[in-house]
Design an enzyme around this catalytic site. Structure first.
Site, PDB file in Angstrom:
ATOM      1  N   LYS A  98       0.886  -1.164   0.000  1.00 57.89           N
ATOM      2  CA  LYS A  98       0.000   0.000   0.000  1.00 57.89           C
ATOM      3  C   LYS A  98       0.922   1.211   0.000  1.00 57.89           C
ATOM      4  CE  LYS A  98      -3.503   2.368   2.874  1.00 57.89           C
ATOM      5  NZ  LYS A  98      -4.492   2.213   3.964  1.00 57.89           N
ATOM      6  N   GLU A 125      -3.355   7.139   2.009  1.00 54.79           N
ATOM      7  CA  GLU A 125      -3.713   7.345   3.414  1.00 54.79           C
ATOM      8  C   GLU A 125      -2.473   7.435   4.309  1.00 54.79           C
ATOM      9  OE1 GLU A 125      -6.570   4.150   4.200  1.00 54.79           O
ATOM     10  OE2 GLU A 125      -8.171   5.485   3.552  1.00 54.79           O
ATOM     11  N   GLU A 169     -16.826  -3.873   7.000  1.00 51.62           N
ATOM     12  CA  GLU A 169     -16.535  -2.560   7.575  1.00 51.62           C
ATOM     13  C   GLU A 169     -17.687  -1.576   7.399  1.00 51.62           C
ATOM     14  OE1 GLU A 169     -13.047  -0.837   5.813  1.00 51.62           O
ATOM     15  OE2 GLU A 169     -13.360   1.112   6.747  1.00 51.62           O
ATOM     16  N   ASP A 204     -14.647   2.937  -1.905  1.00 46.30           N
ATOM     17  CA  ASP A 204     -14.120   2.123  -0.790  1.00 46.30           C
ATOM     18  C   ASP A 204     -15.116   1.129  -0.212  1.00 46.30           C
ATOM     19  OD1 ASP A 204     -12.486   1.163   1.141  1.00 46.30           O
ATOM     20  OD2 ASP A 204     -12.551   2.922   2.441  1.00 46.30           O
ATOM     21  N   HIS A 251     -21.073   6.156   1.641  1.00 48.01           N
ATOM     22  CA  HIS A 251     -20.195   6.724   2.660  1.00 48.01           C
ATOM     23  C   HIS A 251     -20.922   7.671   3.639  1.00 48.01           C
ATOM     24  CE1 HIS A 251     -16.179   6.965   4.141  1.00 48.01           C
ATOM     25  NE2 HIS A 251     -15.640   6.547   3.024  1.00 48.01           N
TER      26      HIS A 251
END
Ligand code: BDP
Length: 701
Positions: free
Chosen positions: A301, A305, A406, A378, A522
């Site tokens: 990754k 982020e 999640e 996401d 989201h």
């Protein structure tokens, strides 16, 4: 006497009864997953059972063949529940070791990829499980047990199967400390602290479970990685795992932190073009391969982020990935994640990965694979497929899905995810073929943890199962997968399956409806993503805020991704973009993903957008009520503990679905000032009440 005590006494009694009377329902806690091999006497013809003779192997024993044989013996002993197998027998054999009719059956596998198997009934009554390699025999053994476990009569079992993708991987997001990022089923399954000296026996059951669904690679550490997992002491731990899993065909992979050489004090930079950095990675790879000759490779990754990456040195993703690929050589692969969005970039977040990667098409080394999330943002309850699929013909791509939920209610909410993944892998990219045809593999973010039932809830085992089955055969239908899983996991009773399978198939749409209907996304609480928070609008970065995604105001709601807005639509092939361009004619599941529309926009139902939105929330809530009622009616088919566990979670889901509906509606009303549509129930509380809820203790943030 309290209810708890009564339940415990009953469970004890049931356990004794099960010991005394073979065939009677056993006490179950979910540990055995779909590999519980419940006795077949519920409907299996005696003749049929008699066909299940002793297991022999035509090939010399290797650790994998021994595992295949012992799994068959274990499975058959439990399926036959003490009855002696009296048939001609089951023969396991590699094609090259077979002759006569068996060899002819095995020859049908020629040209098939590694892991393919053939199951056939020979004229002399024996059952043949054949393959071209050891792992194919193990997969064939599990497949045979799956057919039986799902209730298929022995006489009709005839199977030839090969994996669609060579990479079928599970990504763990656990940290060495044992905490699992986005993990809702306890702590990590890996006992890093005691490795390599102690191997938790659970690691073998884990490998059996993965092999039974065809998984052949496991990334053992979080994408937000610690550099120190590359130190020799961790390589020793990894080696112990690799040795234990090798018989099950599972290769281990590590997430490598891009800045590792610098952080571990070996170099002054992590610049991928710096010779000392390149040498460090090469030496590191050599060190790992000396310990683990079949090490799978690195997952990375980078520049996402806050993680370090090649862009920190003015280099591209290709420079970074190719440097690591060169270090591995033809021994392994670099799985380079495409989940990137930048703090400095004000472009629509949904566009950023495509913008960064598509210009690099053709620039990646042969052993680099870009790992792309199913959608462009996401892991939302629903997103359109990622526009990178099909858009990089000269680059290897792999799909990343999230098995852990999640954004879909954690382990508590029942949501069967096969329909979500199927939507993506069967989507036509418009560049020639569906998404699945553009992939070399699939990677799923694990939902397993230290919980006794592995997944936090019994029904989340189905998502683990479904991911593996789809990575093996993306053409399988969600219904077939649900049926297979439920029959093996709970009961083969046709009446039970006729209820539970449709319940599973409708469950993910229910979550979409009560959380983020009509293409919204989201809207979850900050950080932990637990519960609704559409009002959040003050976080430092715009794309962290739910209001960024809804763009709700007095005039309307939705994100304009057409040419008048961010034009994310233009990242799709023209035929695909065309099907989403007209809000009046498109699939409304993606409506507000692509369009900002007035509250009185007329939807296909004839209702205006506002009442349609409310209708969808209500539909989601009603669906969860229906699921709970269905489950309640299935009590006679399910053992007490798993029935109770699931009932309790469904009750939470009913409450939380209402919370999602009410809080969302209360917030939209504060923005659009519209009355509730006729007949719609008002939210149970005021908006202030919902806004004041806070969950600093929500898990796995
Ligand atoms: C997000 C998660 C975060 C992960 C990130 C990723 O919230 O915990 O680190 O994805 O995939 O969904 O890298």
């Amino acid at each position: 006497m309290g209810r708890g005590l009564v339940n415990r006494l009953l469970a004890l009694l049931a356990a004794f009864a099960a010991l005394a009377l073979p065939g009677m329902a056993r006490a179950e806690d979910g540990y055995d997953l779909w590999l519980r091999y419940a006795p077949l006497d519920d409907g299996m013809a005696a003749d049929d059972a008699a066909a299940l003779g002793p297991v022999t192997s035509a090939s010399a024993p290797t650790p994998t063949i021994i595992a295949a044989r012992s799994e068959l013996e274990r499975g058959l002993a439990e399926l036959l529940d003490g009855h002696e197998p009296a048939g001609r027998g089951i023969v396991l054999g590699l094609a090259r070791d077979l002759d006569g009719a068996a060899a002819r059956e095995a020859a049908t596998l020629e040209g098939q990829p590694a892991g393919a198997y053939r199951i056939a009934r020979l004229a002399d009554g024996r059952i043949l499980i054949a393959a071209q390699d050891d792992i194919g025999l193990l997969y064939g053994a599990f497949a045979f047990l799956r057919h039986l476990g799902a209730g298929e009569p022995v006489s009709t079992i005839d199977d030839i199967s090969a994996p669609a993708f060579s990479l079928r991987i599970i990504d763990h997001w656990g940290n060495p400390s044992g905490l699992v990022e986005r993990g809702y089923s306890g702590r990590s399954i890996f006992d890093w602290w005691h490795l390599p000296d102690r191997l938790d026996p659970r690691m073998i059951d884990y490998a059996r479970a993965e092999a039974s669904i065809g998984i052949n690679g496991v990334v053992v550490n979080n994408v937000n990685a610690k550099a120190y997992v590359l130190e020799p002491r961790y390589i020793a731990k990894l080696r112990r795992l690799a040795d234990a899993w090798r018989p099950y065909g599972i290769r281990v992979y590590l997430t490598a932190r891009f800045s590792a050489p610098m952080e571990l004090g070996a170099t002054g930079t992590a610049d991928p073009l710096d010779p000392a950095v390149r040498q460090w990675w090469k030496d590191k790879a050599d060190e790992i391969y000396a310990a683990i000759p079949d090490f799978g490779g690195f997952l990375v990754k980078a520049n996402s982020e806050g993680q370090p990456g090649p862009q920190d040195y003015g280099r591209t993703h290709a420079d970074g990935a190719n440097m690591m690929a060169a270090a591995l050589g033809d021994r392994g692969v670099v799985l380079w994640r495409a989940f990137v969005y930048s703090a400095e970039d004000s472009t629509d977040r949904a566009k950023q990965a495509y913008n960064e990667f598509v210009p690099l098409d053709g620039k990646f080394a042969d052993n680099v694979i870009l790992q792309v999330k199913n959608g462009p943002v996401d892991f939302q309850p629903r997103e359109p497929f990622h526009p990178m699929f099909g858009a990089m013909p000269h680059t290897k791509l792999m799909l990343e899905g999230q098995i852990t939920k999640e954004y879909l209610g954690f382990a508590t909410h029942l949501a069967f995810l096969a329909p979500l993944w199927k939507e993506v892998i069967t989507a036509d990219t418009g560049h020639g073929g569906v998404v699945a045809q553009n992939l070399v593999g699939m990677a799923g973010v694990a939902n397993t943890g230290s919980d006794r039932n592995w997944s936090g809830s019994h029904f989340d085992q189905a998502n683990w199962y479904a991911f593996g089955r789809l990575a093996w055969d993306p053409r399988m239908s969600s219904g077939n997968i649900a049926q297979e899983w439920a029959a093996q996991t709970f009961s083969r009773d046709p009446g039970f399956l006729a209820e539970v399978v449709p319940m599973m198939l409708g469950s993910r749409q229910a979550v979409v409806d009560y959380m983020t209907p009509l293409g919204l996304a989201h809207q979850m609480g900050t950080g932990h993503h637990y519960g609704p928070a559409p009002w959040i609008c003050d976080l430092a970065r715009p794309e962290w805020n739910p209001c960024y995604y809804s763009k709700a105001d007095a005039g309307g709601i939705g994100f304009d991704r057409t040419a008048t807005g961010s034009d994310a639509l233009a990242q799709y092939a023209p035929t695909v973009a065309a099907q989403w361009r007209d809000p009046k004619a498109m699939d409304e599941d993606y409506l507000l993903w692509f369009h900002h529309l007035p509250w009185d926009f007329k939807t296909q139902s004839g209702r205006a957008l506002w009442p349609e939105l409310v209708h969808r929330y209500d539909r989601g809530v009603a669906e969860v009520d229906a699921m709970a009622a269905t489950w309640a009616s299935l009590a006679p088919n399910v053992d007490e503990q798993r029935f109770e566990d699931t009932s309790e979670f469904l009750a939470i889901q009913q409450r939380e679905a209402r919370w999602w509906r009410d809080a969302s509606i209360a917030y939209w009303q504060s923005v659009n000032h519209l009355p509730l549509p006729e007949g719609a129930a008002p939210p149970a509380h005021s908006l202030d009440w919902y806004e004041a809820l806070s969950f600093p203790d929500a898990p796995a943030d």
